[in-house]
Design an enzyme around this catalytic site. Structure first.
Site, PDB file in Angstrom:
ATOM      1  N   GLU A 254       9.291  16.709  14.968  1.00  0.00           N
ATOM      2  CA  GLU A 254       9.689  16.502  13.576  1.00  0.00           C
ATOM      3  C   GLU A 254       8.881  17.435  12.671  1.00  0.00           C
ATOM      4  O   GLU A 254       7.664  17.450  12.713  1.00  0.00           O
ATOM      5  CB  GLU A 254       9.442  15.061  13.166  1.00  0.00           C
ATOM      6  CG  GLU A 254       9.800  14.785  11.703  1.00  0.00           C
ATOM      7  CD  GLU A 254       9.530  13.362  11.285  1.00  0.00           C
ATOM      8  OE1 GLU A 254       8.363  12.946  11.304  1.00  0.00           O
ATOM      9  OE2 GLU A 254      10.510  12.660  10.965  1.00  0.00           O
TER      10      GLU A 254
ATOM     11  N   GLU B 154       9.905   1.633  10.613  1.00  0.00           N
ATOM     12  CA  GLU B 154      10.904   2.688  10.364  1.00  0.00           C
ATOM     13  C   GLU B 154      10.155   4.005  10.500  1.00  0.00           C
ATOM     14  O   GLU B 154       9.348   4.348   9.629  1.00  0.00           O
ATOM     15  CB  GLU B 154      11.470   2.545   8.953  1.00  0.00           C
ATOM     16  CG  GLU B 154      12.006   1.176   8.613  1.00  0.00           C
ATOM     17  CD  GLU B 154      13.385   0.951   9.211  1.00  0.00           C
ATOM     18  OE1 GLU B 154      13.957  -0.118   8.981  1.00  0.00           O
ATOM     19  OE2 GLU B 154      13.884   1.859   9.909  1.00  0.00           O
TER      20      GLU B 154
ATOM     21  N   CYS C 164      13.928  11.160   6.255  1.00  0.00           N
ATOM     22  CA  CYS C 164      13.840  10.805   7.685  1.00  0.00           C
ATOM     23  C   CYS C 164      15.200  10.869   8.360  1.00  0.00           C
ATOM     24  O   CYS C 164      15.312  11.078   9.547  1.00  0.00           O
ATOM     25  CB  CYS C 164      13.272   9.403   7.820  1.00  0.00           C
ATOM     26  SG  CYS C 164      14.359   8.196   7.056  1.00  0.00           S
TER      27      CYS C 164
ATOM     28  N   LYS D  17       0.867  -1.172   0.000  1.00  0.00           N
ATOM     29  CA  LYS D  17       0.000   0.000   0.000  1.00  0.00           C
ATOM     30  C   LYS D  17       0.906   1.225   0.000  1.00  0.00           C
ATOM     31  O   LYS D  17       1.424   1.621   1.044  1.00  0.00           O
ATOM     32  CB  LYS D  17      -0.887  -0.004   1.264  1.00  0.00           C
ATOM     33  CG  LYS D  17      -2.236   0.709   1.092  1.00  0.00           C
ATOM     34  CD  LYS D  17      -2.167   2.177   0.786  1.00  0.00           C
ATOM     35  CE  LYS D  17      -1.717   2.980   1.983  1.00  0.00           C
ATOM     36  NZ  LYS D  17      -1.617   4.427   1.617  1.00  0.00           N
TER      37      LYS D  17
HETATM   38  N1  LIG Z   1      12.601   5.749   9.530  1.00  0.00           N
HETATM   39  C1  LIG Z   1      12.596   5.770   8.214  1.00  0.00           C
HETATM   40  O1  LIG Z   1      13.323   5.025   7.528  1.00  0.00           O
HETATM   41  C2  LIG Z   1      11.673   6.713   7.503  1.00  0.00           C
HETATM   42  C3  LIG Z   1      11.832   6.867   6.136  1.00  0.00           C
HETATM   43  C4  LIG Z   1      10.970   7.752   5.457  1.00  0.00           C
HETATM   44  C5  LIG Z   1       9.976   8.463   6.135  1.00  0.00           C
HETATM   45  N2  LIG Z   1       9.855   8.275   7.463  1.00  0.00           N
HETATM   46  C6  LIG Z   1       8.842   9.020   8.203  1.00  0.00           C
HETATM   47  O2  LIG Z   1       7.609   9.032   7.439  1.00  0.00           O
HETATM   48  C7  LIG Z   1       6.922  10.260   7.683  1.00  0.00           C
HETATM   49  C8  LIG Z   1       6.553  10.906   6.371  1.00  0.00           C
HETATM   50  O3  LIG Z   1       5.883   9.955   5.557  1.00  0.00           O
HETATM   51  P1  LIG Z   1       4.282   9.926   5.510  1.00  0.00           P
HETATM   52  O4  LIG Z   1       3.707  11.292   5.709  1.00  0.00           O
HETATM   53  O5  LIG Z   1       3.869   9.137   4.301  1.00  0.00           O
HETATM   54  O6  LIG Z   1       3.922   9.067   6.805  1.00  0.00           O
HETATM   55  P2  LIG Z   1       2.474   8.581   7.226  1.00  0.00           P
HETATM   56  O7  LIG Z   1       2.648   7.846   8.470  1.00  0.00           O
HETATM   57  O8  LIG Z   1       1.479   9.682   7.172  1.00  0.00           O
HETATM   58  O9  LIG Z   1       2.024   7.556   6.041  1.00  0.00           O
HETATM   59  C9  LIG Z   1       2.873   6.502   5.683  1.00  0.00           C
HETATM   60  C10 LIG Z   1       2.029   5.429   5.028  1.00  0.00           C
HETATM   61  O10 LIG Z   1       1.147   4.906   6.002  1.00  0.00           O
HETATM   62  C11 LIG Z   1      -0.188   4.912   5.521  1.00  0.00           C
HETATM   63  N3  LIG Z   1      -1.074   5.061   6.673  1.00  0.00           N
HETATM   64  C12 LIG Z   1      -1.418   6.205   7.304  1.00  0.00           C
HETATM   65  N4  LIG Z   1      -2.264   5.929   8.336  1.00  0.00           N
HETATM   66  C13 LIG Z   1      -2.428   4.567   8.350  1.00  0.00           C
HETATM   67  C14 LIG Z   1      -3.187   3.655   9.154  1.00  0.00           C
HETATM   68  N5  LIG Z   1      -3.938   4.078  10.164  1.00  0.00           N
HETATM   69  N6  LIG Z   1      -3.146   2.326   8.862  1.00  0.00           N
HETATM   70  C15 LIG Z   1      -2.390   1.882   7.830  1.00  0.00           C
HETATM   71  N7  LIG Z   1      -1.657   2.691   7.020  1.00  0.00           N
HETATM   72  C16 LIG Z   1      -1.682   4.016   7.291  1.00  0.00           C
HETATM   73  C17 LIG Z   1      -0.209   6.076   4.553  1.00  0.00           C
HETATM   74  O11 LIG Z   1      -1.292   5.956   3.657  1.00  0.00           O
HETATM   75  C18 LIG Z   1       1.146   5.926   3.882  1.00  0.00           C
HETATM   76  O12 LIG Z   1       1.084   4.944   2.875  1.00  0.00           O
HETATM   77  C19 LIG Z   1       7.877  11.114   8.494  1.00  0.00           C
HETATM   78  O13 LIG Z   1       7.545  11.035   9.857  1.00  0.00           O
HETATM   79  C20 LIG Z   1       9.237  10.469   8.294  1.00  0.00           C
HETATM   80  O14 LIG Z   1      10.116  10.670   9.368  1.00  0.00           O
HETATM   81  C21 LIG Z   1      10.681   7.417   8.188  1.00  0.00           C
HETATM   82  O1  LIG Z   2      13.687   9.148   4.401  1.00  0.00           O
HETATM   83  C1  LIG Z   2      14.307   8.187   4.846  1.00  0.00           C
HETATM   84  C2  LIG Z   2      15.281   7.487   4.081  1.00  0.00           C
HETATM   85  C3  LIG Z   2      15.490   6.177   4.279  1.00  0.00           C
HETATM   86  C4  LIG Z   2      16.485   5.529   3.522  1.00  0.00           C
HETATM   87  C5  LIG Z   2      16.606   4.161   3.529  1.00  0.00           C
HETATM   88  O2  LIG Z   2      15.722   3.381   4.091  1.00  0.00           O
HETATM   89  C6  LIG Z   2      17.760   3.529   2.864  1.00  0.00           C
HETATM   90  O3  LIG Z   2      18.688   4.249   2.442  1.00  0.00           O
HETATM   91  O4  LIG Z   2      17.720   2.292   2.765  1.00  0.00           O
END
Ligand SMILES: NC(=O)c1ccc[n+]([C@@H]2O[C@H](COP(=O)([O-])OP(=O)(O)OC[C@H]3O[C@@H](n4cnc5c(N)ncnc54)[C@H](O)[C@@H]3O)[C@@H](O)[C@H]2O)c1
Ligand SMILES: O=C/C=C/C=C(\O)C(=O)O
Length: 486
Positions: A390, A254, A288, A178
């Site tokens: 964040e 993550e 992230c 998804k």
């Molecule tokens: N740690 C990492 O590797 C990493 C990498 C990239 C982004 N991020 C984090 O992701 C965030 C930004 O991405 P975003 O806005 O897409 O995050 P988000 O949590 O809003 O959404 C991520 C995904 O989860 C889905 N989702 C949302 N609510 C849900 C629920 N209740 N049940 C199931 N699925 C659900 C969304 O549709 C989307 O596909 C930031 O906080 C960033 O730090 C972390």
């Molecule tokens: O925004 C977050 C980036 C994550 C990167 C990875 O998960 C990777 O480099 O494998």
């Protein structure tokens, strides 16, 4: 107008409800495509297809057969590189220079690395003595978990989705993906590449939609999904963890971060400025692993602030099709509202705005894009929300420190623990500080250098589990011990 449909059991299918939503280009606000929103019916069909494929051809393949196909998937992405690049840049607005060096190449690499790994990973074995003196032999074998739910974010859509699908398939699982509602296209396009590479129908399934009360939630609530791997906000991770708990399904999370950069006076200033500039402003700050808090030793504070300001003001703001652009828009107007609310909060709290703090003047054709200025602040208190929450935008707060211990205490002061970047030419200090910083990933004199064999993941509220290299095996397989009495 192109429709983006679900990819279920090897076919592109629309939603029974006929419900769709717009996929918008964040650089100019124009609608790119209409995306089908999955209901429980489509999610159920996708999970059933994944189960059938797991119990069918894919589950019966040898490791060599699977890895050969995954290499073809990687080759298929590279063969259609420009299509993936166009799709990713239109969905995200990110510069082509960024997506062509990071996002798309990593999409292919994430299949190659894990296909190679799974062929060469050793199994454990232990000989043991027994009271009767004949002894026993123990050995471990790994088996795929089954059907994996993959939920991915919008900031690095292809990279982060394939970072999960690559090892999941290499280990013999099947997946239901998804993708984020903001960035559906490359995940959808991968279905064509999978089919052409000979991946059996039902191994790779994609359902589109939103989170709560939509495809994301329907997937995490589905009882026939064996585990979930999720990348996204910490709050969403908590919600998914709760859903996965029903049926005791494992999760790999993550999550968010508020990463600290620590710059010592004994750093190579050129390296520190170049690296910090990238870690704050790359991908419009939507990484992230990026830096939103910068701690600088007091004696070089003024010079560092001045040089980072100059670097931020040298960024070229523009759309992906402007080859000179190295700074794109945020993912959406909604996300821009969030980022600008922190820009306002900083002003309300008396921050010194070193540069930026608002919305750039854009030409008429881009006026409806989610543009913001790269921004640097100083002077805020340590407990300001701008410093502790964040933002996920192109901004950072810079604060001086006077001792190594103070820098480490500041870096570790938040409930997040994802990544950190330390800048010092003192090797002993580098090892000492890196060992103390509470983060899953610590770079020294570098940022976003990625060896895919290493562990990747966050501590504290930045995640659960580690993926990458053999660490992905722990999540994508079940390890069984067999004890043979000799
Ligand atoms: N740690 C990492 O590797 C990493 C990498 C990239 C982004 N991020 C984090 O992701 C965030 C930004 O991405 P975003 O806005 O897409 O995050 P988000 O949590 O809003 O959404 C991520 C995904 O989860 C889905 N989702 C949302 N609510 C849900 C629920 N209740 N049940 C199931 N699925 C659900 C969304 O549709 C989307 O596909 C930031 O906080 C960033 O730090 C972390
Ligand atoms: O925004 C977050 C980036 C994550 C990167 C990875 O998960 C990777 O480099 O494998």
């Amino acid at each position: 107008m192109k429709d983006i449909k679900h990819f279920i059991n090897g076919e592109y299918v629309g939603s029974a409800s006929g419900k769709t939503f717009d996929n918008v280009n964040p650089a100019n606000g124009r609608v790119l495509s209409r995306v089908h929103e999955a209901g429980r019916e489509e999610v159920n069909a996708a999970v059933n297809a994944a189960r059938a494929a797991f119990n069918g051809p894919w589950g019966r393949m040898t490791v060599d057969q699977r890895t050969e196909i995954l290499h073809k998937v990687a080759d298929g992405i590279n063969a259609r590189f420009e299509e993936f690049l166009d799709a990713e840049c239109q969905d995200t607005g990110k510069p082509r220079s960024l997506a062509s060096h990071i996002d798309i190449p990593r999409g292919a690499a994430n299949f190659k690395v894990f296909a190679d790994l799974i062929k060469n990973v050793p199994a454990e074995s232990f000989e043991m003595p027994t009271p009767d003196g004949t002894g026993a032999l123990n050995y471990g074998i790994r088996r795929p978990k089954g059907v994996i739910g993959v939920i991915s974010p919008w900031n690095l859509p292809l990279l982060l989705m394939t970072w999960k699908v690559g090892p999941a398939l290499a280990c013999g699982n099947t997946v239901v993906v998804k993708p984020s509602e903001e960035t559906p296209t490359t995940t959808a396009l991968l279905g064509e590449v999978m089919k052409a590479a000979g991946v059996p129908d039902g191994v790779y399934n994609v359902v589109h939609g939103f989170g709560g009360n939509s495809a994301g939630a329907f997937l995490t609530e589905h009882p026939d999904v064996d585990a979930f791997t999720f990348t996204g906000e910490t709050g969403t991770g908590e919600t998914i963890m709760k859903a996965a708990a029903k049926g005791v399904r494992q999760v790999s999370l993550e999550l968010g971060g508020k990463n600290a950069g620590i710059v010592f006076a004994d750093c190579d200033m050129d390296k520190a400025i170049e690296g910090t500039l990238r870690s704050v402003f790359a991908n419009c700050g939507q990484v992230c692993l990026g830096t939103e808090r910068v701690y600088v030793e007091r004696s070089i504070f003024d010079e560092f602030v001045a040089r980072l300001k100059a670097g931020a003001e040298s960024l070229v703001i523009g759309p992906p099709d402007d080859e000179t652009s190295n700074f794109g828009p945020l993912i959406s107007l909604k996300h821009r509202e969030k980022v600008l609310s922190y820009y306002q909060k900083a002003i309300d709290e008396g921050a010194t705005v070193i540069t930026g703090g608002g919305v750039p003047d854009m030409p008429a054709e881009l006026a409806h894009g989610a543009w913001v200025q790269p921004t640097i602040w100083t002077g805020l208190k340590d407990d300001s929300p701008v410093v502790t929450e964040e933002i996920f935008g192109p901004c950072c707060h810079i604060r001086p420190f006077d001792s190594e211990a103070e820098a480490v205490q500041l870096a570790n002061s938040l409930p997040y623990g994802l990544a950190s970047a330390i800048w010092t030419e003192n090797v002993t200090r580098a090892h000492r500080v890196a060992a103390q910083v509470e983060a899953g990933i610590v770079w020294v004199n570098s940022w976003f250098l990625r060896d895919l064999r290493t562990s990747f993941g966050g501590s504290k509220q930045s995640g659960i589990g580690r993926e990458g290299g053999v660490h992905s095996l722990e999540f994508y397989t079940e390890l069984k011990n067999i004890c043979i009495k000799l």
